[in-house]
Design a protein around this motif. Sequence first.
Motif, mmCIF file in Angstrom:
data_model
loop_
_atom_site.group_PDB
_atom_site.id
_atom_site.type_symbol
_atom_site.label_atom_id
_atom_site.label_comp_id
_atom_site.label_asym_id
_atom_site.label_seq_id
_atom_site.Cartn_x
_atom_site.Cartn_y
_atom_site.Cartn_z
ATOM 1 N N HIS A 323 0.827 -1.208 0.000
ATOM 2 C CA HIS A 323 0.000 0.000 0.000
ATOM 3 C C HIS A 323 0.861 1.257 0.000
ATOM 4 C CE1 HIS A 323 0.844 0.417 4.363
ATOM 5 N NE2 HIS A 323 0.677 -0.903 4.411
ATOM 6 N N LYS A 324 0.205 2.383 -0.202
ATOM 7 C CA LYS A 324 0.900 3.664 -0.131
ATOM 8 C C LYS A 324 1.331 3.939 1.305
ATOM 9 C CE LYS A 324 -1.524 5.951 -3.960
ATOM 10 N NZ LYS A 324 -2.411 7.096 -4.351
ATOM 11 N N ASN A 325 2.415 4.673 1.425
ATOM 12 C CA ASN A 325 2.904 5.056 2.746
ATOM 13 C C ASN A 325 2.214 6.350 3.169
ATOM 14 O OD1 ASN A 325 4.408 5.335 5.091
ATOM 15 N ND2 ASN A 325 6.177 6.228 4.050
ATOM 16 N N ILE A 326 0.981 6.201 3.657
ATOM 17 C CA ILE A 326 0.165 7.350 4.037
ATOM 18 C C ILE A 326 -0.448 7.102 5.419
ATOM 19 C CG2 ILE A 326 -0.359 8.115 1.686
ATOM 20 C CD1 ILE A 326 -2.960 6.586 1.808
ATOM 21 N N PRO A 327 -0.857 8.176 6.108
ATOM 22 C CA PRO A 327 -1.416 8.021 7.458
ATOM 23 C C PRO A 327 -2.680 7.162 7.486
ATOM 24 C CG PRO A 327 -0.838 10.320 7.025
ATOM 25 C CD PRO A 327 -0.723 9.607 5.716
ATOM 26 N N ASN A 328 -2.861 6.481 8.606
ATOM 27 C CA ASN A 328 -4.080 5.739 8.951
ATOM 28 C C ASN A 328 -4.293 4.470 8.131
ATOM 29 O OD1 ASN A 328 -6.331 5.461 10.673
ATOM 30 N ND2 ASN A 328 -7.713 6.209 9.076
ATOM 31 N N MET A 329 -3.275 4.015 7.381
ATOM 32 C CA MET A 329 -3.460 2.775 6.638
ATOM 33 C C MET A 329 -3.586 1.584 7.598
ATOM 34 S SD MET A 329 -3.810 3.142 3.419
ATOM 35 C CE MET A 329 -3.647 1.428 2.983
ATOM 36 N N ILE A 330 -2.735 1.532 8.608
ATOM 37 C CA ILE A 330 -2.787 0.409 9.548
ATOM 38 C C ILE A 330 -4.100 0.434 10.314
ATOM 39 C CG2 ILE A 330 -1.662 -0.682 11.518
ATOM 40 C CD1 ILE A 330 -0.172 -0.848 8.859
ATOM 41 N N GLY A 331 -4.566 1.630 10.648
ATOM 42 C CA GLY A 331 -5.843 1.750 11.335
ATOM 43 C C GLY A 331 -6.986 1.199 10.503
ATOM 44 N N GLN A 332 -6.998 1.534 9.220
ATOM 45 C CA GLN A 332 -8.066 1.045 8.338
ATOM 46 C C GLN A 332 -7.989 -0.476 8.168
ATOM 47 O OE1 GLN A 332 -9.151 3.595 4.801
ATOM 48 N NE2 GLN A 332 -7.148 4.484 5.275
ATOM 49 N N ILE A 333 -6.771 -0.983 8.030
ATOM 50 C CA ILE A 333 -6.601 -2.428 7.865
ATOM 51 C C ILE A 333 -7.060 -3.158 9.129
ATOM 52 C CG2 ILE A 333 -4.861 -4.262 7.649
ATOM 53 C CD1 ILE A 333 -3.260 -2.241 5.864
ATOM 54 N N SER A 334 -6.639 -2.663 10.287
ATOM 55 C CA SER A 334 -7.015 -3.296 11.559
ATOM 56 C C SER A 334 -8.523 -3.252 11.772
ATOM 57 C CB SER A 334 -6.307 -2.597 12.723
ATOM 58 O OG SER A 334 -4.916 -2.678 12.590
ATOM 59 N N THR A 335 -9.142 -2.110 11.464
ATOM 60 C CA THR A 335 -10.586 -1.964 11.633
ATOM 61 C C THR A 335 -11.339 -2.933 10.735
ATOM 62 O OG1 THR A 335 -10.350 0.356 12.244
ATOM 63 C CG2 THR A 335 -12.509 -0.356 11.450
ATOM 64 N N THR A 336 -10.879 -3.053 9.490
ATOM 65 C CA THR A 336 -11.533 -3.965 8.543
ATOM 66 C C THR A 336 -11.462 -5.396 9.039
ATOM 67 O OG1 THR A 336 -10.981 -2.502 6.689
ATOM 68 C CG2 THR A 336 -11.538 -4.792 6.157
#
Length: 387
Positions: A323-336
Amino acid sequence: MYKVHCMNVIDQAGTDKLGDGYELTERLEDADAVLVRSASMHDLELPEKLKAIARAGAGVNNIPLEECAKKGIVVFNTPGANANGVKELVLAGMLLAARDISGGIQWVHENAGDPDISKKTEKSKKGFAGTEIGGKTLGVIGLGAIGVLVANAARNLGMKVLGYDPYISVEGAWNLDHHVRRVNDLDALLEESDYITIHVPAMDSTNGMIDADTIAKMKDGVVFLNFARDLLVDEKAMAAALESGKVGHYVSDFPNALSVTMKNAIVVPHLGASTEEAEVNCAVMAAKEIRRYLEEGNIINSVNFPKVDLGPVKSEGRIAIFHKNIPNMIGQISTTLSSNGVNIANLSNKSKGEFAYSLIDVESHMDEEILGKLAAIEGVYRIRKIQ
């Protein structure tokens, strides 16, 4: 069954390392992975199923790195696998420049039919007299796997050695002979060295770094050795410096229309890594990198994605997300994952420039619906289910 396409001849010791669960294919479009040496891949249509490219060697300028990154294709190289072979040729290059060995051998061939060649040799050999490298100063630009070996070997031959590398790794620093004097200013190395050898990758910041201005700072009569990449040297400026005598010899591993016509140039036909041992080492390392990535998702020695290593898969499953190195990616992945009842057992996320890689061990089965939701997150390039 994973399919691997070899774009060049790869030593069998490497392809044998692929083992069960792998087969070689002649068709690029069927390949999960590619093993390549020098073949150019820039104009190729990369297939959708391609997951990895391993370059059996260090340089990767024959591979479209950014395009691969955007498609979630990991590009590996094999740093250090051919280092000893290159080191030995660099040492040979220094000796060829210090002593007119090539000229002497040519003279012997030209006079091979003379019955009095032994007598004539004693009179003629003074024309090929040279100097010794012991006691001279060698400047090493770039202290990676090859540069460190060259520096240490030169010390063992009685040379004074200067090393320049603002990005030297911890491993490189530990392996470097403590008598090698590291300099923080390239100009100091240029001014003090009788011999200079360059060992840096070819990229925008290094291409043409040895130019007329750089050469002007060198000692008169310096010997410059290039067994890294021809693009690092402005060869028009080098030709002018050889003509004027500013540079005594240019030793290059890269024949081209200009280098082969330069005065006092010693040009070798790209033999740096051309040893049986180096070819075996590169092929074996490339095959191991492919296996670790395809089977475990672990990335070692990639040039377009960061190093991520969670070891063997021990949980219920493992997924890899590019994925792109952008904010909140890990948060979105974890939430999903959590919203779909998937618990994360272990996670590693690393970035390299604008690209990032997340390797996640999960404690429950991952079906296609969940994978689809992850792939739909904005900024995700690719999803791989490892197990």
